[in-house]
Design a protein around this motif. Structure first.
Motif, mmCIF file in Angstrom:
data_model
loop_
_atom_site.group_PDB
_atom_site.id
_atom_site.type_symbol
_atom_site.label_atom_id
_atom_site.label_comp_id
_atom_site.label_asym_id
_atom_site.label_seq_id
_atom_site.Cartn_x
_atom_site.Cartn_y
_atom_site.Cartn_z
ATOM 1 N N TYR A 52 1.547 6.499 -10.395
ATOM 2 C CA TYR A 52 2.898 5.968 -10.200
ATOM 3 C C TYR A 52 3.354 6.323 -8.786
ATOM 4 N N PRO A 53 4.244 5.540 -8.216
ATOM 5 C CA PRO A 53 4.727 5.912 -6.884
ATOM 6 C C PRO A 53 5.571 7.187 -6.961
ATOM 7 N N ALA A 54 5.476 8.023 -5.928
ATOM 8 C CA ALA A 54 6.352 9.188 -5.844
ATOM 9 C C ALA A 54 7.790 8.681 -5.756
ATOM 10 N N SER A 55 8.723 9.513 -6.259
ATOM 11 C CA SER A 55 10.116 9.043 -6.305
ATOM 12 C C SER A 55 10.677 8.798 -4.906
ATOM 13 N N ASP A 56 10.116 9.501 -3.916
ATOM 14 C CA ASP A 56 10.604 9.324 -2.548
ATOM 15 C C ASP A 56 9.609 8.553 -1.687
ATOM 16 N N ALA A 57 8.758 7.762 -2.337
ATOM 17 C CA ALA A 57 7.737 7.014 -1.614
ATOM 18 C C ALA A 57 8.380 6.051 -0.628
ATOM 19 N N GLU A 58 7.813 6.004 0.553
ATOM 20 C CA GLU A 58 8.288 5.058 1.564
ATOM 21 C C GLU A 58 7.125 4.213 2.061
ATOM 22 N N VAL A 59 7.460 3.024 2.539
ATOM 23 C CA VAL A 59 6.434 2.158 3.121
ATOM 24 C C VAL A 59 6.966 1.630 4.444
ATOM 25 N N PRO A 60 6.064 1.333 5.375
ATOM 26 C CA PRO A 60 6.530 0.763 6.642
ATOM 27 C C PRO A 60 7.206 -0.585 6.379
ATOM 28 N N ASP A 61 8.259 -0.844 7.104
ATOM 29 C CA ASP A 61 9.014 -2.078 6.891
ATOM 30 C C ASP A 61 8.315 -3.241 7.581
ATOM 31 N N LEU A 62 7.151 -3.582 7.073
ATOM 32 C CA LEU A 62 6.388 -4.682 7.652
ATOM 33 C C LEU A 62 6.807 -6.006 7.025
ATOM 34 N N LYS A 63 6.624 -7.070 7.770
ATOM 35 C CA LYS A 63 6.890 -8.405 7.241
ATOM 36 C C LYS A 63 5.575 -9.132 7.034
ATOM 37 N N SER A 96 0.871 -1.171 0.000
ATOM 38 C CA SER A 96 0.000 0.000 0.000
ATOM 39 C C SER A 96 0.908 1.220 0.000
ATOM 40 N N VAL A 97 0.730 2.104 -0.965
ATOM 41 C CA VAL A 97 1.609 3.269 -1.095
ATOM 42 C C VAL A 97 0.784 4.537 -0.976
ATOM 43 N N ARG A 98 1.153 5.390 -0.036
ATOM 44 C CA ARG A 98 0.398 6.619 0.216
ATOM 45 C C ARG A 98 1.040 7.834 -0.434
ATOM 46 N N PHE A 99 2.211 7.655 -1.014
ATOM 47 C CA PHE A 99 2.913 8.766 -1.640
ATOM 48 C C PHE A 99 2.920 8.527 -3.144
ATOM 49 N N ILE A 100 1.968 9.199 -3.791
ATOM 50 C CA ILE A 100 1.725 8.950 -5.204
ATOM 51 C C ILE A 100 2.198 10.151 -6.015
ATOM 52 N N TYR A 151 -2.776 12.437 -0.956
ATOM 53 C CA TYR A 151 -2.866 11.704 -2.223
ATOM 54 C C TYR A 151 -4.201 11.944 -2.934
ATOM 55 N N LEU A 152 -5.209 12.390 -2.186
ATOM 56 C CA LEU A 152 -6.513 12.622 -2.814
ATOM 57 C C LEU A 152 -6.462 13.780 -3.800
ATOM 58 N N ASP A 153 -5.556 14.732 -3.570
ATOM 59 C CA ASP A 153 -5.353 15.816 -4.533
ATOM 60 C C ASP A 153 -4.313 15.432 -5.579
ATOM 61 N N VAL A 154 -3.285 14.727 -5.132
ATOM 62 C CA VAL A 154 -2.101 14.527 -5.963
ATOM 63 C C VAL A 154 -2.255 13.408 -6.996
ATOM 64 N N ALA A 155 -2.858 12.294 -6.576
ATOM 65 C CA ALA A 155 -2.933 11.130 -7.473
ATOM 66 C C ALA A 155 -3.716 11.495 -8.733
ATOM 67 N N PRO A 156 -3.236 11.064 -9.909
ATOM 68 C CA PRO A 156 -3.938 11.429 -11.149
ATOM 69 C C PRO A 156 -5.359 10.865 -11.226
#
Lengths: 277, 277
Positions: free
Chosen positions: A255-266, A90-94, A172-177
């Motif tokens: 597309y994911p933002a170039s600096d998109a991060e995700v929690p390091d979940l397993k 799940s990516v929140r930085f789009i 992301y609601l404003d940013v995502a295409p």
């Protein structure tokens, strides 16, 4: 003629050298494959039909240090499909980067191939790209989400979400295409105006969302699966959806933002999610 | 020496012919590419670097009837992923042919990559291959399904299913090499024994089923999505699942039977399932 006669042996010798050279040149292929064949046991990977300019010289035997090869560790082969889906997060930085509409069309078509109760196909995918409408959606959701986080959800829920670093701000609601709002049709309406039963409509539409997520992963797009609490009626009204449709989930897509991060979940091991009987 | 002298011109001439022949042979490549280059305008598809045994002769120009090529109809390109998923159908006629367990393992792993509320991963996939257990499952289900079809579902539901030619006989439950019973964990149990909230567990597990269906299609296996009414508690008991688990759906999995048939249903157009804003 006298000069000619005395030079003749030299001339003939030179000609023989030239002939010999040219002959060897044009015959090189046969020579090489004979050599290859004799080398077959030493270098089994050499294709007998290989007839390009590769020159296999004896001294080239050293190029491969065989001890290195013998010492290479071996690792299990990883299946392709699982690996691709295991990369899905799940990516929140789009990124605001535009996505061709045709790509979204095909993702939606793919979602529409899901099974459904009695083949009723009880889904409506509302794809929003208009900036003003996206902003209105954001306002509705952030207002409700702030109340959710501060009041409705309770301390425990807020605590359980802390590792995901979420709050009521949803940039992301404003940013995502694109924002894909997935509505389930709780019943259908026949041409006669009568109601058509949509068996298992929630399960059917949710299954189609799973297929949609797989399709997004296949085309390199990202999203986050959101179910905005208490926003359904307002969003349905904003998007002018009929009374039989209820919002199931909202997926911001791009597309994911170039600096998109995700929690390091397993993820759990196979043995923690599967029981074999 | 006299004989030698008189034969010299002949000898030299013969040598020159031999040299000329061998020279031409070894130089053939350069000659061919010169010819190719001069042909470039006439046959632009010829790779300038093409240096194999292809002999391009002038009379071969006739092999392609250019009028045919100009008259070939054009059709839209069909995207691969959508096409693959559009072939997915619910299949009730499953072959008894064994399926390697590793394939099922990877399909389950793939299903486990689904998103879930607060990353709780609230799913248990029970994979049954034991013939006796499968038969017991079949007995439980057919008994309940017969009551469903004859009493609980009502005439309308039975009528709506007629086109799918289903009834309470579920032969695939014995025949399919695997039955995957998908359980949702309505709550978790922490090591301390305390309950752990599984937010949106039903949606999460259902999404994972969508991803599972896509994975099955990718590996060439078939299934039918079934939600056996009223069978949950009995099946949970048979399979010794804990109290927090509830049966969500049952998927018989295998290769399609060689004579498998599906109803000739059509899927909605993109415009019937998507709204663009």
């Amino acid at each position: 003629m006298a000069v000619f006669s005395s030079l003749t042996p030299v001339f003939v010798a030179v000609l023989c050298v030239i002939i010999g050279f040219l002959f060897k040149n044009s015959q090189r292929r046969q020579t090489r494959s004979k050599q290859e064949r004799s080398d077959q046991t030493a270098r089994p990977w050499v294709d007998e039909d290989l007839q390009d300019d590769t020159e296999i010289k004896e001294e080239e035997d050293d190029w491969l240090d065989t001890t290195e090869e013998e010492n290479l560790p071996h690792i299990p082969y990883t299946p392709a499909q699982y690996s691709l889906m295991n990369l899905r997060r799940s990516v929140r930085f789009i990124s605001p980067e535009p996505v061709p509409k045709e790509v979204i069309d095909n993702v939606i078509r793919t979602a529409g191939t899901a099974p459904s109760g009695a083949h009723t196909e009880p889904w409506t995918f509302v794809v929003v790209s208009d900036a003003d409408v996206k902003h209105k959606i954001r306002e509705i959701i952030e207002e409700e989400e702030e109340i959710n986080y501060k009041q409705r959800m309770g301390d425990k829920w807020v605590h359980d979400l802390k590792k995901l670093r979420t709050n009521w701000v949803k940039e992301y609601l404003d940013v995502a295409p694109y924002l894909i709002l997935v509505f389930k049709q709780t019943y259908g309406v026949l041409p006669s105006g009568k109601k058509k039963t949509h068996y298992y409509n929630e399960i059917s539409v949710t299954i189609s969302c799973g297929i949609l997520l797989a399709a997004l992963q296949n085309v390199g797009l990202v999203t986050v699966t959101t179910t905005p609490l208490n926003c359904g009626p307002q969003l349905r009204s904003l998007l002018q959806r009929p009374a039989n449709e209820k919002l199931l989930m909202l997926l911001p897509v791009g597309y994911p933002a170039s600096d998109a991060e995700v929690p390091d979940l397993k993820r759990k091991d196979l043995n923690d999610i599967m029981v074999t009987v």
